[in-house]
Design a protein around this motif. Structure first.
Motif, PDB file in Angstrom:
ATOM      1  N   LYS A   1     -14.462  -2.863  16.542  1.00 32.88           N
ATOM      2  CA  LYS A   1     -13.603  -2.025  15.712  1.00 32.88           C
ATOM      3  C   LYS A   1     -12.600  -1.267  16.576  1.00 32.88           C
ATOM      4  CE  LYS A   1     -13.704   1.147  11.769  1.00 32.88           C
ATOM      5  NZ  LYS A   1     -14.550   1.909  10.815  1.00 32.88           N
ATOM      6  N   TRP A   2     -11.386  -1.110  16.047  1.00 28.80           N
ATOM      7  CA  TRP A   2     -10.368  -0.299  16.683  1.00 28.80           C
ATOM      8  C   TRP A   2      -9.751   0.616  15.631  1.00 28.80           C
ATOM      9  CZ3 TRP A   2      -5.743  -0.781  14.299  1.00 28.80           C
ATOM     10  CH2 TRP A   2      -5.485  -1.976  13.614  1.00 28.80           C
ATOM     11  N   SER A   3      -9.180   1.723  16.075  1.00 22.43           N
ATOM     12  CA  SER A   3      -8.528   2.646  15.139  1.00 22.43           C
ATOM     13  C   SER A   3      -7.417   3.381  15.853  1.00 22.43           C
ATOM     14  CB  SER A   3      -9.538   3.646  14.560  1.00 22.43           C
ATOM     15  OG  SER A   3     -10.082   4.453  15.580  1.00 22.43           O
ATOM     16  N   ILE A   4      -6.402   3.747  15.092  1.00 26.80           N
ATOM     17  CA  ILE A   4      -5.234   4.462  15.600  1.00 26.80           C
ATOM     18  C   ILE A   4      -4.794   5.455  14.540  1.00 26.80           C
ATOM     19  CG2 ILE A   4      -2.759   4.226  16.101  1.00 26.80           C
ATOM     20  CD1 ILE A   4      -3.348   1.642  17.511  1.00 26.80           C
ATOM     21  N   GLN A   5      -4.305   6.591  14.961  1.00 27.65           N
ATOM     22  CA  GLN A   5      -3.670   7.533  14.045  1.00 27.65           C
ATOM     23  C   GLN A   5      -2.168   7.489  14.269  1.00 27.65           C
ATOM     24  OE1 GLN A   5      -5.374  11.527  14.010  1.00 27.65           O
ATOM     25  NE2 GLN A   5      -6.487  10.883  12.197  1.00 27.65           N
ATOM     26  N   LEU A   6      -1.445   7.123  13.220  1.00 29.77           N
ATOM     27  CA  LEU A   6       0.003   7.044  13.281  1.00 29.77           C
ATOM     28  C   LEU A   6       0.613   8.422  13.057  1.00 29.77           C
ATOM     29  CD1 LEU A   6       0.565   3.827  11.131  1.00 29.77           C
ATOM     30  CD2 LEU A   6       0.032   4.008  13.581  1.00 29.77           C
ATOM     31  N   GLN A   7       1.789   8.599  13.602  1.00 27.37           N
ATOM     32  CA  GLN A   7       2.506   9.856  13.423  1.00 27.37           C
ATOM     33  C   GLN A   7       2.864  10.058  11.944  1.00 27.37           C
ATOM     34  OE1 GLN A   7       3.194  12.289  15.657  1.00 27.37           O
ATOM     35  NE2 GLN A   7       1.957  11.136  17.131  1.00 27.37           N
ATOM     36  N   PRO A   8       2.990  11.318  11.495  1.00 27.11           N
ATOM     37  CA  PRO A   8       3.372  11.570  10.106  1.00 27.11           C
ATOM     38  C   PRO A   8       4.651  10.833   9.735  1.00 27.11           C
ATOM     39  CG  PRO A   8       2.669  13.604  11.147  1.00 27.11           C
ATOM     40  CD  PRO A   8       2.724  12.575  12.236  1.00 27.11           C
TER      41      PRO A   8
ATOM     42  N   MET B   1       0.832  -1.204   0.000  1.00 25.94           N
ATOM     43  CA  MET B   1       0.000   0.000   0.000  1.00 25.94           C
ATOM     44  C   MET B   1       0.869   1.257   0.000  1.00 25.94           C
ATOM     45  SD  MET B   1      -1.480   0.117   3.889  1.00 25.94           S
ATOM     46  CE  MET B   1      -0.402   0.106   5.323  1.00 25.94           C
ATOM     47  N   VAL B   2       0.251   2.360  -0.379  1.00 28.23           N
ATOM     48  CA  VAL B   2       0.889   3.669  -0.313  1.00 28.23           C
ATOM     49  C   VAL B   2       0.192   4.459   0.788  1.00 28.23           C
ATOM     50  CG1 VAL B   2       1.487   5.781  -1.547  1.00 28.23           C
ATOM     51  CG2 VAL B   2       1.400   3.600  -2.779  1.00 28.23           C
ATOM     52  N   LEU B   3       0.964   4.969   1.730  1.00 29.96           N
ATOM     53  CA  LEU B   3       0.445   5.791   2.814  1.00 29.96           C
ATOM     54  C   LEU B   3       0.667   7.266   2.505  1.00 29.96           C
ATOM     55  CD1 LEU B   3       1.818   3.795   5.885  1.00 29.96           C
ATOM     56  CD2 LEU B   3      -0.508   3.732   4.944  1.00 29.96           C
ATOM     57  N   GLN B   4      -0.243   8.092   2.987  1.00 28.75           N
ATOM     58  CA  GLN B   4      -0.118   9.527   2.775  1.00 28.75           C
ATOM     59  C   GLN B   4       0.993  10.100   3.660  1.00 28.75           C
ATOM     60  OE1 GLN B   4      -1.441  11.571   0.486  1.00 28.75           O
ATOM     61  NE2 GLN B   4      -0.063  13.112   1.362  1.00 28.75           N
TER      62      GLN B   4
ATOM     63  N   ILE C   1      -1.729   9.338   9.973  1.00 27.93           N
ATOM     64  CA  ILE C   1      -2.227   8.259   9.124  1.00 27.93           C
ATOM     65  C   ILE C   1      -3.253   7.436   9.893  1.00 27.93           C
ATOM     66  CG2 ILE C   1      -1.586   6.203   7.811  1.00 27.93           C
ATOM     67  CD1 ILE C   1       1.294   7.422   7.730  1.00 27.93           C
ATOM     68  N   SER C   2      -4.438   7.301   9.338  1.00 21.52           N
ATOM     69  CA  SER C   2      -5.497   6.532   9.991  1.00 21.52           C
ATOM     70  C   SER C   2      -5.365   5.052   9.651  1.00 21.52           C
ATOM     71  CB  SER C   2      -6.870   7.047   9.541  1.00 21.52           C
ATOM     72  OG  SER C   2      -7.064   8.387   9.970  1.00 21.52           O
ATOM     73  N   ILE C   3      -5.311   4.229  10.702  1.00 22.48           N
ATOM     74  CA  ILE C   3      -5.258   2.777  10.562  1.00 22.48           C
ATOM     75  C   ILE C   3      -6.373   2.200  11.429  1.00 22.48           C
ATOM     76  CG2 ILE C   3      -3.855   0.695  10.965  1.00 22.48           C
ATOM     77  CD1 ILE C   3      -2.779   2.399   8.740  1.00 22.48           C
ATOM     78  N   TRP C   4      -7.065   1.198  10.935  1.00 28.10           N
ATOM     79  CA  TRP C   4      -8.163   0.611  11.701  1.00 28.10           C
ATOM     80  C   TRP C   4      -8.302  -0.873  11.375  1.00 28.10           C
ATOM     81  CZ3 TRP C   4      -8.641   3.167   7.214  1.00 28.10           C
ATOM     82  CH2 TRP C   4      -9.472   2.637   6.217  1.00 28.10           C
ATOM     83  N   GLY C   5      -9.145  -1.524  12.144  1.00 26.08           N
ATOM     84  CA  GLY C   5      -9.388  -2.947  11.929  1.00 26.08           C
ATOM     85  C   GLY C   5     -10.373  -3.470  12.944  1.00 26.08           C
TER      86      GLY C   5
ATOM     87  N   PHE D   1       5.367   1.089  14.355  1.00 27.04           N
ATOM     88  CA  PHE D   1       5.575   1.548  12.979  1.00 27.04           C
ATOM     89  C   PHE D   1       6.556   2.711  12.990  1.00 27.04           C
ATOM     90  CE2 PHE D   1       4.246   4.519   9.544  1.00 27.04           C
ATOM     91  CZ  PHE D   1       4.627   3.744   8.469  1.00 27.04           C
ATOM     92  N   ASN D   2       7.612   2.591  12.213  1.00 29.95           N
ATOM     93  CA  ASN D   2       8.561   3.686  12.042  1.00 29.95           C
ATOM     94  C   ASN D   2       9.103   4.194  13.388  1.00 29.95           C
ATOM     95  OD1 ASN D   2      10.093   5.387  10.478  1.00 29.95           O
ATOM     96  ND2 ASN D   2       8.488   6.943  10.270  1.00 29.95           N
ATOM     97  N   ASN D   3       9.489   3.231  14.237  1.00 27.94           N
ATOM     98  CA  ASN D   3      10.087   3.517  15.540  1.00 27.94           C
ATOM     99  C   ASN D   3       9.122   4.157  16.529  1.00 27.94           C
ATOM    100  OD1 ASN D   3      12.639   2.487  14.829  1.00 27.94           O
ATOM    101  ND2 ASN D   3      13.182   4.439  13.840  1.00 27.94           N
ATOM    102  N   HIS D   4       7.843   4.087  16.268  1.00 26.68           N
ATOM    103  CA  HIS D   4       6.821   4.551  17.214  1.00 26.68           C
ATOM    104  C   HIS D   4       5.965   3.364  17.631  1.00 26.68           C
ATOM    105  CE1 HIS D   4       7.520   8.896  16.819  1.00 26.68           C
ATOM    106  NE2 HIS D   4       7.700   8.669  15.519  1.00 26.68           N
TER     107      HIS D   4
END
Length: 565
Positions: free
Chosen positions: A98-105, A60-63, A68-72, A84-87
């Protein structure tokens, strides 16, 4: 004052290097539950599974440069951990699972690798960070590079850019509210194996942005041929349009949809095709033609003395082929045919197309042609309106450097006459021009089934090419398009995301005296959306074709945004 933007004005001008990542999600549970896309948020038990939406997957391509919104989904109350990316992140599944998280830029550098010690875990690979565009509309946004491979042969043969990727959203209308997930879909790179599946408009747009900024580009293509704009707007936004709101309420009634569903398969009791009966079908080389008449190709049979015929017409002609043409692979171009066709050469089926819009380009199997006369037979099926061969298109056979013109006089004979068609299920108050009940054309149906499942995947902006199915309702369209822009921006919660759209190109007969034009009225309605902030319109009237609703010149759409600066 009219506000014109180019694609390059709107997108971020930072020249960022590629960010590649591996993405890991872990659930510290032995048991998990899988969400059924058909059953909404109803969960069913499944061992050792943490569920991600179809869109969040390998490649996938992330913005970039934003959260970044991630859910499942997971069993309610259970903890989901992500690195993700050292975070590191953690959240808890809600009561609906349902769960959701916003990842750092995501920074422009490649994230550091990470391994999860938890079991089970999901590991996603080959992820890029760049700009992600949601591309939507009807058939001109659907039209894939494979359908334009003759004009853009070099682009197809040389495609090799793994940093431009497309996710094709399956055609899944929903009349029962927003769907939770998609049933299928994969991220695919723009290489020679996959380029034929890329939307031509979206591909050339992505390539222009990539050449300018040298960052990965993700295309999420959610488009359906023939769809009206109201199908792409949410139920909440359509409450401002009482006629559509009433249709949505009606469609939510199970009894109505059960009654209406058969109307999508309207039968037409008709006698069998006489061209397929008898000791030899009409395409057979052993068949002896009797009682055939003369007709011209290209042209419609209603314009050549065959009036009011919906049905099957057979065409035949013997074509002289010089011996030198047998040394090279041969192809037949049959322009466009209304509606469906089957091409037989020397008694063998070499190609067929089931609907009117694609260009007919058929390869002839090696060894089928011979020097001298060769029998060409075309079976044409027309369902409504004028039937036959669209003028001003290529009709020829070519091999190597030689070409044989197929235009001219052919023999024809009617094979089947269809009974008159009735459409008892025409949608009330719909702006769709398609008769009968079509789920994909119902208000909010495509938003529910194709857009809702991908919200809130973080995107850079929207690319929109639609309007043909709403000609005749320009005043309403002038309200619907701004409403849709506001609706999408509100649903994504990312502010005034860029909204780029194509104004309808030229189509239909040229008129040299003033006359009314529904297409011109629709273009004016589209232009009014430029009053909405952060929008841009590609003026494409000069890129159209009078005899083809799907213009072949797709590359210039991308250039059109730039030219308006």
């Amino acid at each position: 004052m009219r506000k014109d933007f180019t694609a390059y004005n709107i997108v971020n001008q930072l020249n960022l290097s590629t960010a590649t990542a591996s993405f890991f999600l872990a659930c510290l549970l032995i048991l998990s539950f899988r969400l059924s896309a058909q059953d909404g948020y109803r969960l069913r038990q499944r061992r050792d599974t943490l569920i991600l939406p179809r869109l969040i997957r390998d490649s996938m391509v992330l913005q970039r440069d934003t959260r970044i919104s991630i859910w499942g989904w997971a069993p309610k109350g259970q903890t989901v951990r992500i690195k993700f990316n050292n975070h590191r992140y953690r959240t808890t599944a809600a009561t609906d699972g349902k769960w959701s998280i916003q990842l750092q830029p995501t920074p422009p550098a490649a994230p550091s690798p990470w391994r999860s010690k938890a079991r089970p875990r999901i590991v996603l690979h080959d992820i890029l960070a760049g700009d992600v565009w949601l591309c939507s509309g009807q058939s001109n946004m659907v039209h894939q590079m494979a359908l334009h491979s003759v004009r853009y042969a070099s682009e197809v043969s040389q495609a090799d850019n793994p940093q431009i990727r497309q996710f094709w959203v399956p055609n899944e209308p929903s009349l029962k509210g927003p769907a939770a997930d998609l049933s299928s879909g994969y991220w695919k790179s723009a290489d020679r194996q996959n380029i034929g599946e890329f939307s031509a408009v979206a591909w050339f747009f992505a390539r222009e942005i990539y050449r300018q900024q040298h960052i990965p580009i993700g295309i999420i293509n959610a488009s359906v041929g023939g769809s009206p704009i109201e199908a792409w707007i949410s139920e909440e936004a359509l409450k401002a349009f009482p006629n559509f709101d009433s249709i949505i309420k009606r469609n939510n009634e199970s009894a109505y949809t059960k009654r209406a569903a058969p109307l999508t398969r309207i039968s037409r009791p008709s006698p069998p095709d006489a061209g397929l009966s008898g000791p030899h079908p009409r395409y057979d080389t052993a068949y002896t033609p009797v009682g055939w008449r003369i007709i011209g190709i290209p042209g419609y049979w209603e314009d050549q003395g065959v009036n009011g015929l919906d049905g099957v017409v057979w065409y035949r002609r013997e074509i002289d082929i010089p011996a030198r043409m047998l040394q090279s692979a041969a192809r037949v171009f049959l322009g466009r045919i209304v509606d469906a066709d089957q091409l037989y050469v020397n008694g063998r089926l070499v190609g067929n197309t089931t609907y009117m819009y694609p260009q007919r380009r058929y390869s002839i199997p090696p060894g089928l042609l011979h020097a001298g006369k060769n029998l060409f037979v075309i079976r044409v099926t027309n369902n409504s309106g004028k039937g036959g061969f669209v003028p001003d298109k290529p009709y020829c056979l070519f091999a190597g450097d030689d070409t044989v013109d197929l235009k001219g006089y052919w023999q024809y004979k009617v094979g089947q006459v269809f009974s008159p068609r009735k459409f008892p299920g025409t949608t009330v108050n719909s702006t769709s021009t398609n008769p009968g009940f079509s789920p994909q054309n119902q208000p909010a149906a495509l938003f529910n089934g194709m857009l809702a499942p991908i919200i809130p995947y973080t995107v850079k902006g929207f690319l929109w090419y639609q309007g043909e199915s709403n000609t005749g309702h320009a005043a309403q369209y002038a309200r619907l398009q701004p409403a849709m822009i506001a609706d999408w921006r509100q649903k994504w919660h990312e502010g005034a995301l860029p909204f780029l759209f194509v104004q309808l190109p030229g189509f239909g007969d040229y008129h040299y005296t003033p006359t009314e034009s529904q297409w011109a009225e629709l273009r004016e309605a589209q232009a009014r959306s430029l009053s909405v902030p952060n929008t841009a319109m590609a003026v494409a009237i000069d890129l159209g074709e009078w005899n083809d609703i799907h213009p072949d010149r797709k590359k210039k759409w991308a250039h059109a945004w730039r030219s308006q600066h």
